[in-house]
Design an enzyme around this catalytic site. Structure first.
Site, PDB file in Angstrom:
ATOM      1  N   ASP A 215      28.573  25.611  42.259  1.00 39.44           N
ATOM      2  CA  ASP A 215      27.372  25.509  41.435  1.00 39.44           C
ATOM      3  C   ASP A 215      26.635  24.313  42.035  1.00 39.44           C
ATOM      4  OD1 ASP A 215      25.396  25.012  39.626  1.00 39.44           O
ATOM      5  OD2 ASP A 215      26.677  25.020  37.853  1.00 39.44           O
TER       6      ASP A 215
ATOM      7  N   PHE B 185      28.900  23.553  33.578  1.00 39.08           N
ATOM      8  CA  PHE B 185      27.659  23.158  32.903  1.00 39.08           C
ATOM      9  C   PHE B 185      27.492  24.057  31.673  1.00 39.08           C
ATOM     10  CE2 PHE B 185      22.959  23.806  32.659  1.00 39.08           C
ATOM     11  CZ  PHE B 185      22.620  22.514  32.327  1.00 39.08           C
ATOM     12  N   ASP B 186      26.687  23.668  30.664  1.00 39.30           N
ATOM     13  CA  ASP B 186      26.689  24.439  29.411  1.00 39.30           C
ATOM     14  C   ASP B 186      26.254  25.903  29.565  1.00 39.30           C
ATOM     15  OD1 ASP B 186      24.027  23.729  29.639  1.00 39.30           O
ATOM     16  OD2 ASP B 186      23.944  22.545  27.797  1.00 39.30           O
TER      17      ASP B 186
ATOM     18  N   LYS C  49      16.238  21.629  40.384  1.00 40.05           N
ATOM     19  CA  LYS C  49      16.698  20.265  40.633  1.00 40.05           C
ATOM     20  C   LYS C  49      16.384  19.929  42.093  1.00 40.05           C
ATOM     21  CE  LYS C  49      18.915  21.509  36.782  1.00 40.05           C
ATOM     22  NZ  LYS C  49      19.845  22.566  36.458  1.00 40.05           N
TER      23      LYS C  49
ATOM     24  N   TYR D  39       5.390  43.334  46.878  1.00 42.16           N
ATOM     25  CA  TYR D  39       6.560  43.648  46.054  1.00 42.16           C
ATOM     26  C   TYR D  39       7.829  43.625  46.902  1.00 42.16           C
ATOM     27  CZ  TYR D  39       9.573  46.169  42.783  1.00 42.16           C
ATOM     28  OH  TYR D  39      10.596  46.529  41.945  1.00 42.16           O
TER      29      TYR D  39
ATOM     30  N   ALA E  69      23.492  22.934  42.156  1.00 41.54           N
ATOM     31  CA  ALA E  69      22.154  22.498  41.707  1.00 41.54           C
ATOM     32  C   ALA E  69      21.741  21.168  42.347  1.00 41.54           C
ATOM     33  CB  ALA E  69      22.129  22.388  40.179  1.00 41.54           C
TER      34      ALA E  69
ATOM     35  N   HIS F  78      22.302  21.958  19.284  1.00 39.25           N
ATOM     36  CA  HIS F  78      21.474  20.780  19.521  1.00 39.25           C
ATOM     37  C   HIS F  78      19.998  21.085  19.718  1.00 39.25           C
ATOM     38  CE1 HIS F  78      22.931  22.250  23.324  1.00 39.25           C
ATOM     39  NE2 HIS F  78      22.037  21.557  23.977  1.00 39.25           N
TER      40      HIS F  78
END
Ligand SMILES: *Cc1c(COP(=O)(O)O)cnc(C)c1O
Length: 460
Positions: free
Chosen positions: A213, A122-123, A256, A70, A215, A448
């Site tokens: 960001d 990004f969304d 990614k 843990y 990624a 979407h």
């Protein structure tokens, strides 16, 4: 000399082969929404490059030796060492995926009335800014608006707009500048080191923190070595290390460029900010040495981060995407130029001029790729980015009607991608027979993912 992937395939997974009749039935049952098609009815899945990469034997071996303690597990220390070496930041917090990193960091930095400036959010990033009560503003560079321009760094932020905003009446409300590398919402285009250096100087001048960001940090670093003068002799690892060190911290999805099914991290320079993030992390994700990940995940991402900066791997992946772009362009289908690495963006609006925005050319092309070849991909056009009224009528179309073909890492061979190009060229021979679609039902948020559509009769 042709480049080739620096690995051989040792474990394989069968892919489903279906008939056109079957696909017609499956897609109709899914109300023409690709997200509702079961994966076992998809032959080539180009929906996303996130969490879909193939692990290496070394990653699986490391995972088998994971420590599940843990607190203070060996797996955490191995993970922290590699992330610390890569980013140069002393505070590293694991989280289960990129959006959790966003939620935790933005919770500590943003809030009602505060502004986040970006090349493009990004969304999920935008959603997490807005969930704090903050405002997300995109300032892409002007070159990004010309899909055909061959400008090498169309992912850059517009420095003039950035300066005007920071110096203007809203400047005092700007709480962060967040640069997305590569710019996923902006066609997967890279950001130059020169652009990042200017952002750094401006953030210092105005006293605003600068985050990444990151990624696709490895793919951005590779494109810098290929496209930016002065970096030709540097390795992607050197460029990536320099990039991370320019910023005050980062949120990095590892689904990614971590080449892992799950994982992400927050890395920060500032001890105070790290402590505030840690309190939120422990309450919502997990203890600071696992953050919602298992020891197996920590081991997989640590090893993935060692592998992803290999120039042979990055060069071969870039060549694969470029080869697919060439075949597609030869077949008469335009793609956003120049091709990036993680995805190709098809110009569906130009291929299907007979379909108006309210007939959704991008969606129509995505459906056709599935019906004709079992290929799944995502629309990035008016369906995703347009504005609708309560009766589901499109009232403001998106600026472009695109379809994204995302390329999973180490997953498909060149012949799979050539098959994709074949299916697309057959469609491009008779584009006028591709029918229009209409929205039947759509929820007000995350439209979407939960759409129901219907197809109009084809124009034969
Ligand atoms: C995927 C992605 C995220 C979110 O990461 P998840 O791990 O999917 O939650 C954030 N920003 C960018 C640019 C991404 O591509």
């Amino acid at each position: 000399m042709k480049s080739f992937p620096p690995y051989r395939i040792q474990v394989v997974k069968e892919i489903p082969i279906t008939t056109r009749q079957e696909r017609e039935e499956v897609l109709a049952r899914a109300a023409y929404n690709g997200f509702d098609v079961p994966a076992n009815k998809v032959t080539i899945d180009l929906l996303t490059d996130s969490g879909t990469g193939a692990p290496s034997a070394a990653q699986e071996a490391a995972a088998a030796g994971a420590d599940r303690s843990y607190a203070g597990s060996d797996s955490y220390y191995r993970f922290r060492e590699i992330v610390g070496e890569l980013t140069g930041h002393p505070h590293v917090l694991p989280v289960h995926q990129g959006r959790a990193a966003e939620r935790v960091l933005f919770g500590a930095v943003l809030g009602p009335g505060r502004i986040s400036l970006s090349n493009t959010h990004f969304d999920t990033t935008r959603a997490n800014v807005e969930l704090t009560g903050g405002e997300a503003r995109d300032l892409p560079c002007p070159e990004a608006r010309d899909l055909d321009s061959l400008d090498p760094f169309k992912g850059n932020i517009d420095l003039g707009e950035l300066e005007r905003t920071l110096a203007g009446p809203d400047g005092a409300r700007v709480a962060q500048v967040l640069i997305t590398i590569t710019n996923n919402g902006g066609g997967g285009q890279p950001v130059s080191m020169a652009n990042l250096e200017s952002v750094r100087r401006m953030c210092d001048r105005f006293g605003v923190p600068f985050f990444l960001d990151a990624a696709r940090f490895a793919e951005n670093a590779w494109l810098v070595t290929q496209r930016e003068p002065g970096y030709e002799q540097q390795t992607p690892r050197e460029v990536a290390r320099r990039t991370f060190r320019m910023a005050d911290g980062c949120v990095t999805s590892l689904k990614k460029d971590g080449i892992a099914p799950m994982g992400a991290f927050i890395a920060l320079r500032d001890a105070d900010l790290a402590q505030r993030c840690e309190a939120n992390l422990i309450a919502t994700e997990g203890f600071r040495t696992y953050g919602g990940l298992t020891g197996h995940d920590l081991e997989r991402v640590a090893q993935g981060l060692r592998e992803v900066l290999d120039p042979n791997y990055l060069g071969a992946r870039t060549a694969e995407t470029a080869h697919l772009a060439e075949l597609i362009n030869e077949a008469g289908v335009d793609t956003v130029q120049p091709p990036g690495i993680h995805a190709l963006y098809l110009n569906a609006g130009r291929l299907l001029p007979h379909i108006p925005a309210h007939g959704f050319p991008g969606h129509a092309l995505a459906c056709e790729l599935y019906l004709a070849g079992g290929i799944r991909c995502a629309e990035l056009g008016s369906l995703y980015l347009g504005e609708f009224d309560a009766a589901h009528n499109l009232v403001a179309p998106a600026p472009f009607e695109l379809v994204r073909l995302a390329i999973p890492r180490r997953t498909y061979t060149q012949s799979h991608l050539e098959y994709v190009a074949d299916v697309l060229s057959a469609i491009a021979k008779n584009p006028e027979q591709v029918p229009e679609y209409r929205v039947v039902d759509a929820p007000p948020v995350l439209r979407h993912f939960n759409l129901r559509m219907r197809r109009l009769p084809a124009n034969r």
